[in-house]
Enzyme design. Structure first.
Site, PDB file in Angstrom:
ATOM      1  N   LEU A  73     -12.202 -71.689 -19.819  1.00 46.98           N
ATOM      2  CA  LEU A  73     -11.585 -71.152 -18.521  1.00 46.98           C
ATOM      3  C   LEU A  73     -12.701 -71.165 -17.426  1.00 46.98           C
ATOM      4  CD1 LEU A  73      -9.039 -68.503 -19.893  1.00 46.98           C
ATOM      5  CD2 LEU A  73      -8.275 -70.737 -18.751  1.00 46.98           C
ATOM      6  N   GLY A  74     -13.695 -70.828 -17.689  1.00 44.13           N
ATOM      7  CA  GLY A  74     -15.053 -70.339 -16.634  1.00 44.13           C
ATOM      8  C   GLY A  74     -15.865 -69.630 -17.143  1.00 44.13           C
ATOM      9  N   GLY A  76     -18.885 -66.579 -15.852  1.00 43.08           N
ATOM     10  CA  GLY A  76     -19.626 -65.458 -15.128  1.00 43.08           C
ATOM     11  C   GLY A  76     -20.685 -64.830 -15.804  1.00 43.08           C
ATOM     12  N   GLY A  77     -21.226 -63.787 -15.098  1.00 42.31           N
ATOM     13  CA  GLY A  77     -22.648 -63.150 -15.665  1.00 42.31           C
ATOM     14  C   GLY A  77     -22.341 -62.767 -17.110  1.00 42.31           C
ATOM     15  N   PHE A  78     -21.170 -62.458 -17.620  1.00 41.39           N
ATOM     16  CA  PHE A  78     -21.131 -61.873 -18.833  1.00 41.39           C
ATOM     17  C   PHE A  78     -21.134 -62.952 -19.926  1.00 41.39           C
ATOM     18  CE2 PHE A  78     -18.576 -60.307 -22.526  1.00 41.39           C
ATOM     19  CZ  PHE A  78     -19.251 -59.131 -22.864  1.00 41.39           C
ATOM     20  N   PRO A  80     -19.030 -67.133 -21.132  1.00 44.01           N
ATOM     21  CA  PRO A  80     -18.154 -67.928 -21.130  1.00 44.01           C
ATOM     22  C   PRO A  80     -16.791 -67.414 -21.366  1.00 44.01           C
ATOM     23  CG  PRO A  80     -19.134 -68.637 -23.134  1.00 44.01           C
ATOM     24  CD  PRO A  80     -19.868 -67.478 -22.374  1.00 44.01           C
ATOM     25  N   VAL A  81     -15.463 -67.895 -20.770  1.00 47.68           N
ATOM     26  CA  VAL A  81     -14.157 -67.411 -21.072  1.00 47.68           C
ATOM     27  C   VAL A  81     -13.526 -68.360 -21.443  1.00 47.68           C
ATOM     28  CG1 VAL A  81     -12.506 -65.937 -20.036  1.00 47.68           C
ATOM     29  CG2 VAL A  81     -14.442 -65.895 -19.047  1.00 47.68           C
ATOM     30  N   LYS A 102     -13.346 -63.543 -23.600  1.00 50.91           N
ATOM     31  CA  LYS A 102     -14.613 -63.580 -22.769  1.00 50.91           C
ATOM     32  C   LYS A 102     -15.792 -63.018 -23.728  1.00 50.91           C
ATOM     33  CE  LYS A 102     -14.703 -61.773 -18.382  1.00 50.91           C
ATOM     34  NZ  LYS A 102     -14.862 -60.808 -17.265  1.00 50.91           N
ATOM     35  N   ASP A 197     -17.647 -53.620  -8.058  1.00 50.51           N
ATOM     36  CA  ASP A 197     -17.809 -55.085  -7.995  1.00 50.51           C
ATOM     37  C   ASP A 197     -16.498 -55.634  -7.452  1.00 50.51           C
ATOM     38  OD1 ASP A 197     -19.368 -57.020  -8.140  1.00 50.51           O
ATOM     39  OD2 ASP A 197     -19.061 -57.490 -10.519  1.00 50.51           O
TER      40      ASP A 197
HETATM   41  N1  LIG Z   1      -7.829 -62.799 -17.877  1.00 53.30           N
HETATM   42  C1  LIG Z   1      -7.950 -63.961 -17.741  1.00 53.30           C
HETATM   43  N2  LIG Z   1      -6.995 -64.830 -17.831  1.00 53.30           N
HETATM   44  C2  LIG Z   1      -7.486 -66.103 -17.190  1.00 53.30           C
HETATM   45  N3  LIG Z   1      -8.555 -66.528 -16.527  1.00 53.30           N
HETATM   46  C3  LIG Z   1      -9.505 -65.654 -16.646  1.00 53.30           C
HETATM   47  C4  LIG Z   1      -9.558 -64.406 -17.109  1.00 53.30           C
HETATM   48  N4  LIG Z   1     -10.543 -63.652 -17.121  1.00 53.30           N
HETATM   49  C5  LIG Z   1     -11.412 -64.377 -16.604  1.00 53.30           C
HETATM   50  N5  LIG Z   1     -10.816 -65.742 -16.206  1.00 53.30           N
HETATM   51  C6  LIG Z   1     -11.535 -66.798 -15.754  1.00 53.30           C
HETATM   52  O1  LIG Z   1     -12.905 -67.037 -16.269  1.00 53.30           O
HETATM   53  C7  LIG Z   1     -13.743 -67.089 -14.861  1.00 53.30           C
HETATM   54  C8  LIG Z   1     -14.815 -66.448 -15.159  1.00 53.30           C
HETATM   55  O2  LIG Z   1     -14.662 -65.082 -15.148  1.00 53.30           O
HETATM   56  P1  LIG Z   1     -15.722 -63.947 -15.129  1.00 53.30           P
HETATM   57  O3  LIG Z   1     -15.050 -62.567 -14.843  1.00 53.30           O
HETATM   58  O4  LIG Z   1     -16.353 -63.873 -16.506  1.00 53.30           O
HETATM   59  O5  LIG Z   1     -16.737 -64.382 -14.006  1.00 53.30           O
HETATM   60  P2  LIG Z   1     -16.795 -64.240 -12.624  1.00 53.30           P
HETATM   61  O6  LIG Z   1     -15.911 -63.163 -11.962  1.00 53.30           O
HETATM   62  O7  LIG Z   1     -16.400 -65.704 -12.024  1.00 53.30           O
HETATM   63  O8  LIG Z   1     -18.047 -63.969 -12.368  1.00 53.30           O
HETATM   64  P3  LIG Z   1     -18.881 -62.363 -12.234  1.00 53.30           P
HETATM   65  O9  LIG Z   1     -19.703 -62.461 -13.570  1.00 53.30           O
HETATM   66  O10 LIG Z   1     -19.696 -62.339 -11.118  1.00 53.30           O
HETATM   67  O11 LIG Z   1     -17.820 -61.297 -12.442  1.00 53.30           O
HETATM   68  C9  LIG Z   1     -12.769 -66.835 -13.956  1.00 53.30           C
HETATM   69  O12 LIG Z   1     -13.139 -67.456 -12.690  1.00 53.30           O
HETATM   70  C10 LIG Z   1     -11.302 -67.014 -14.304  1.00 53.30           C
HETATM   71  O13 LIG Z   1     -11.126 -68.291 -13.775  1.00 53.30           O
HETATM   72 MG   LIG Z   2     -15.418 -61.722 -12.963  1.00 54.18          MG
END
Ligand SMILES: Nc1ncnc2c1ncn2[C@@H]1O[C@H](COP(=O)(O)OP(=O)(O)OP(=O)(O)O)[C@@H](O)[C@H]1O
Ligand SMILES: [Mg+2]
Length: 408
Positions: A73-74, A76-78, A80-81, A102, A197
């Site tokens: 799905l995407g 972020g810093g933590f 992959p999702v 996540k 945040d």
């Molecule tokens: N509960 C969820 N349902 C659907 N998609 C999600 C969910 N959580 C995260 N995602 C997807 O995963 C992507 C990455 O999310 P994540 O919160 O890990 O990183 P981020 O917000 O882009 O960056 P940061 O680390 O700065 O918060 C999001 O942009 C979203 O598209």
């Molecule tokens: Mg995020």
């Protein structure tokens, strides 16, 4: 569950974690001294009452088809999702539901602390505008989080990704109100929480565009007793963090209010809080656009052009005025989030009334006062590009004089 590899370098000095008979939110500090030594059993005991599932890694592999790229799905810093399905193939008798899983990137900058913060905060806080944490996994060095699946992904994607249809104005208003309610809840809950945040990528949208806050890895318990602020290492995201927090590390709920103002500006303008591709003086959205928020003619110049014709000038001005106040330099002069909710929520209904503009234009001739008729008309239909800016009462000033429950 097998025992977990919490940092074994440190002496395993177990802190007694109380089991909650009546629900009282555990603050991070209640167990943070023992984050390196608390066992998963202690953690799940301390979160009794929060109904979190403790998943095994094989269960989450099954749910996500072994974290297949087709479910990605995407990131972020933590880490992959992945999208997944939790059903009775994964865990007998569990309610079947789509989830987002996540996975902590073991080579990344975040780690156990952020994972634990998320589990402790989001595991205990429940509100329609916070993403629901369904469960977690903690096996060996692996740390995973399982959330309700948010069908429309992040606000950031909708606002800034090319090839995604532009969000219409009423949807933006709905998202602003939902996100404001989420923050107001955090600030006014029995043990207030500072989110720290708040940004477009952390606002997730369900299939109906209901906004929910995700990512509590940086959240902090608010100041207690006589304290006015919490002192912290400055963390957060450039372009969203409040100036006084960046300069002093002093964190208050008003830092979140500032970040909310930044997101509100992003919703109004369709511009990113920081955009290095723009001319130098336009790269920082707040610096560039805040002076445009108090005048209708100027505001029209920075409103997202893809929303042309969808909003009334009068209502856009009210939203802009809320953003302006949230972005005040002096944190004490910023409104509380409950004031923001009170100011924005009624605008949704007013905007709905604008859907049939020709009804207004017909009715206009029946009004005795031609001037007020003109104002009524211009105020309602943005296409006419009314330069009128004066004359609306300021919801925030009115509301901030009220004594809000739980206000600080
Ligand atoms: N509960 C969820 N349902 C659907 N998609 C999600 C969910 N959580 C995260 N995602 C997807 O995963 C992507 C990455 O999310 P994540 O919160 O890990 O990183 P981020 O917000 O882009 O960056 P940061 O680390 O700065 O918060 C999001 O942009 C979203 O598209
Ligand atoms: Mg995020």
């Amino acid at each position: 569950m097998i025992s977990c590899c919490f940092n074994t370098q440190e002496k395993p000095e177990k802190k007694a974690v109380t089991t909650k008979s009546s629900f009282r939110r555990l603050s991070f500090s209640d167990i943070s001294n023992s984050t390196s030594s608390i066992s998963p059993e202690d953690l799940s005991l301390s979160l009794v009452g929060s109904n979190l599932y403790v998943f095994t890694l094989p269960e989450l592999k099954l749910a996500t088809q072994s974290f297949s790229t087709s479910n990605f799905l995407g990131e972020g810093g933590f880490g992959p999702v992945f999208k997944g399905i939790i059903d009775d193939k994964v865990r007998p008798r569990i309610k079947a539901q789509p989830v987002a899983v996540k996975v902590l990137d073991l080579d990344g900058t975040q780690g156990h602390k952020e994972w634990l913060t998320e589990v402790i905060f989001l595991g205990q806080l429940r509100h329609p505008n916070l993403v629901k944490l369904i469960g977690y996994c903690c096996e060996d060095e692996h740390r995973l989080l399982v959330y309700e699946f948010m069908a429309r992904g992040s606000l950031e994607n909708h606002l800034f990704k090319r090839f995604i249809v532009s969000l219409p104005w009423p949807t933006r208003l709905k998202i602003a109100v939902g996100a404001a309610k989420g923050l107001a809840f955090l600030h006014e809950t029995e043990k207030p929480v500072i989110y720290r945040d708040f940004k477009a990528s952390n606002i997730l949208l369900d299939s109906e565009y209901k906004a929910k806050l995700s990512d509590f890895g940086l959240a902090k318990d608010g100041p207690e007793g006589d304290e006015t602020h919490v002192s912290t290492r400055v963390m957060g995201t450039q372009g969203y963090a409040a100036p006084e927090y960046i300069m002093t590390g002093h964190l208050t709920a008003k830092s979140d209010v500032y970040s909310f103002g930044v997101v509100l500006m992003e919703l109004l303008t369709g511009r990113k809080s920081v955009d290095k591709t723009r001319p130098a003086k336009e790269q920082n959205l707040v610096e560039f656009a805040r002076p445009y928020l108090k005048d209708a003619r100027k505001l029209a110049r920075i409103m997202d052009p893809t929303m042309e014709g969808q909003y009334s000038t009068k209502i856009a001005m009210k939203v802009a005025s809320v953003a302006y106040q949230c972005l005040t330099q002096n944190p004490k002069s910023r409104p509380q989030m409950s004031d923001v909710v009170d100011a924005l929520e009624p605008l949704q209904d007013l905007e709905d009334m604008n859907i049939e503009p020709f009804v207004y234009s017909a009715a206009m001739h029946e009004l005795d006062d031609q001037e007020s008729a003109k104002e009524h008309y211009h105020g309602h239909i943005h296409k006419l590009r009314s330069p009128k800016s004066a004359g609306f009462s300021d919801g925030l000033n009115r509301n901030s004089q009220r004594n809000h429950k739980g206000g600080k």
